[in-house]
Scaffold this active site. Structure first.
Site, mmCIF file in Angstrom:
data_model
loop_
_atom_site.group_PDB
_atom_site.id
_atom_site.type_symbol
_atom_site.label_atom_id
_atom_site.label_comp_id
_atom_site.label_asym_id
_atom_site.label_seq_id
_atom_site.Cartn_x
_atom_site.Cartn_y
_atom_site.Cartn_z
ATOM 1 N N GLU A 1 0.826 -1.210 0.000
ATOM 2 C CA GLU A 1 0.000 0.000 0.000
ATOM 3 C C GLU A 1 0.857 1.255 0.000
ATOM 4 O O GLU A 1 0.528 2.233 -0.655
ATOM 5 C CB GLU A 1 -0.945 -0.001 1.201
ATOM 6 C CG GLU A 1 -2.100 -0.993 1.082
ATOM 7 C CD GLU A 1 -2.965 -0.731 -0.134
ATOM 8 O OE1 GLU A 1 -3.122 0.438 -0.526
ATOM 9 O OE2 GLU A 1 -3.478 -1.710 -0.697
ATOM 10 N N CYS B 1 -25.245 6.327 -12.824
ATOM 11 C CA CYS B 1 -24.198 7.336 -12.971
ATOM 12 C C CYS B 1 -24.745 8.640 -13.537
ATOM 13 O O CYS B 1 -25.204 8.701 -14.680
ATOM 14 C CB CYS B 1 -23.077 6.814 -13.874
ATOM 15 S SG CYS B 1 -21.712 7.987 -14.048
#
Length: 356
Positions: free
Chosen positions: A49, A222
């Site tokens: 990460e 969307c």
DNA sequence: AAAGCGTGGGT
DNA sequence: TACCCAAGCTT
């Protein structure tokens, strides 16, 4: 818990309940799987990460593999010299990440003693681990219900809600964090794949240039798609022009070796080895300027570096090792590359001097 | 709050 | 070319 959902009413509840299911179902078919850090080892997840902050997957993979081979555990990393960690990081950029990673490893070993916390708030206290990285680590490693908000998620949510405010914008940021938390799935078991699915949706479908809305599992919700402006979002504030900076470095050459110095730990290329600036003290000896070479301009995030390298030489019998090792070290270009790595432009320069 | 911090890739 | 972006964080 349903508590977090109550204070976010900016989207219709009829699809919010299906959101995670849709993403996970899409990810099972079209997501990225089998990346090297897809494990439950918190150390490896944390390492990946941090490397992946502002850095693409394909760039990270070889660095990640080398790190895991050199330091398979957090204890090993904590015990390593910082210089070795920086050398392994060289070329990856944002070197504060390497310094923070090393400090955090020592902090983890000292304070956690092998008991990894499942709470992102604890992770976020480590240097180099912010809110999003902490959430990703805990979601992947422990199934903790915590929201990420990286560039991918930001772009997906901005389009989903048709947010036209130019970014970055702190109010929008707050809103997106709130939405991201409200959209979390109920079950801990879903968190690892859900988190990966969000990242993959942004990276593979809801891309910057030409989003592939035909393959989007949530296109019917969307707002940007409905308005036909998905590719135009998010809007960006205009950026200040990047200033140009001229650096004159000196390659003090003694036979086949050069004089190298370590940069201060703050600022550009913090902690890395480079050639000294022209205004830094030279190594002992009597030096004569020979050649001047301009490197190709090098672009950093906030600077445009134009580096000039002056070569200075001395008769070999007149140069000798410094009495104060802290000042600098002699090394051939080849050894400097092998021992420390170097910032990109210097690595390129050193490679031209390392052949033969 | 806004600026600083690397490098590689895409358009 | 000159931007923009990439699993952002720190000060």
């Amino acid at each position: 818990m349903a508590k977090k959902r109550e204070n976010c009413n900016s989207f219709p509840p009829q699809w919010q309940a299906l959101w995670a299911e849709r993403l996970i179902a899409w990810h099972r078919v079209s997501g990225r799987r089998n990346l090297p850090w897809h494990t439950r080892d918190p150390y490896r997840i944390w390492l990946s990460e941090v490397m992946l902050q502002q850095t693409q997957v394909t760039t990270v993979i070889p660095y990640y593999e080398r790190f895991v081979a050199a330091w398979p555990t957090v204890e090993a990393l904590a015990a390593a010299p910082l210089e070795a960690v920086l050398a392994a990081w060289s070329g990856l950029g944002y070197y504060a990440r390497a310094r923070n990673l090393h400090r955090a490893a020592q902090q983890i070993v000292r304070t956690w003693r092998g008991a990894w916390p499942h709470d992102p708030k604890q992770w976020a206290q480590l240097p180099g681990v912010g809110r999003s990285t902490a959430a990703a680590i805990c979601a992947f490693a422990f199934g903790t219900r915590a929201a990420i908000l990286d560039g991918n998620v930001e772009r997906v949510l901005v389009r989903l809600f048709g947010i036209a405010t130019p970014l970055p914008d702190s109010a929008v940021k707050r809103q997106l964090w709130q939405i991201a938390e409200a959209l979390l799935p109920e079950s801990n078991a879903a968190m690892p794949e859900y988190t990966q699915a969000q990242m993959d949706l942004g990276a593979l479908v809801c891309t910057r240039g030409t989003p592939n809305c035909a393959r989007c599992p949530v296109v019917e919700w969307c707002a940007a798609y409905a308005a036909g402006n998905a590719a135009a979002l998010p809007q960006r504030k205009a950026r200040a022009p990047v200033p140009e900076v001229d650096w004159t470095l000196r390659a003090y050459r003694c036979g086949t070796r050069y004089w190298w110095v370590r940069r201060p730990s703050q600022g550009i290329w913090g902690g890395l080895w480079t050639l000294p600036h022209a205004d830094e003290p030279p190594p002992p000896g009597t030096w004569q300027h020979t050649t001047t070479e301009a490197l190709p301009p090098h672009r950093l995030t906030h600077r445009r570096l134009r580096i000039t390298i002056e070569e200075w030489t001395t008769p070999p019998h007149l140069c000798y090792d410094s009495d104060s090792p802290a000042a600098g070290r002699w090394a051939s270009a080849r050894d400097a590359l092998a021992w420390w790595g170097l910032p990109r432009p210097l690595a390129a320069w050193a490679e031209t001097r390392a052949v033969s």
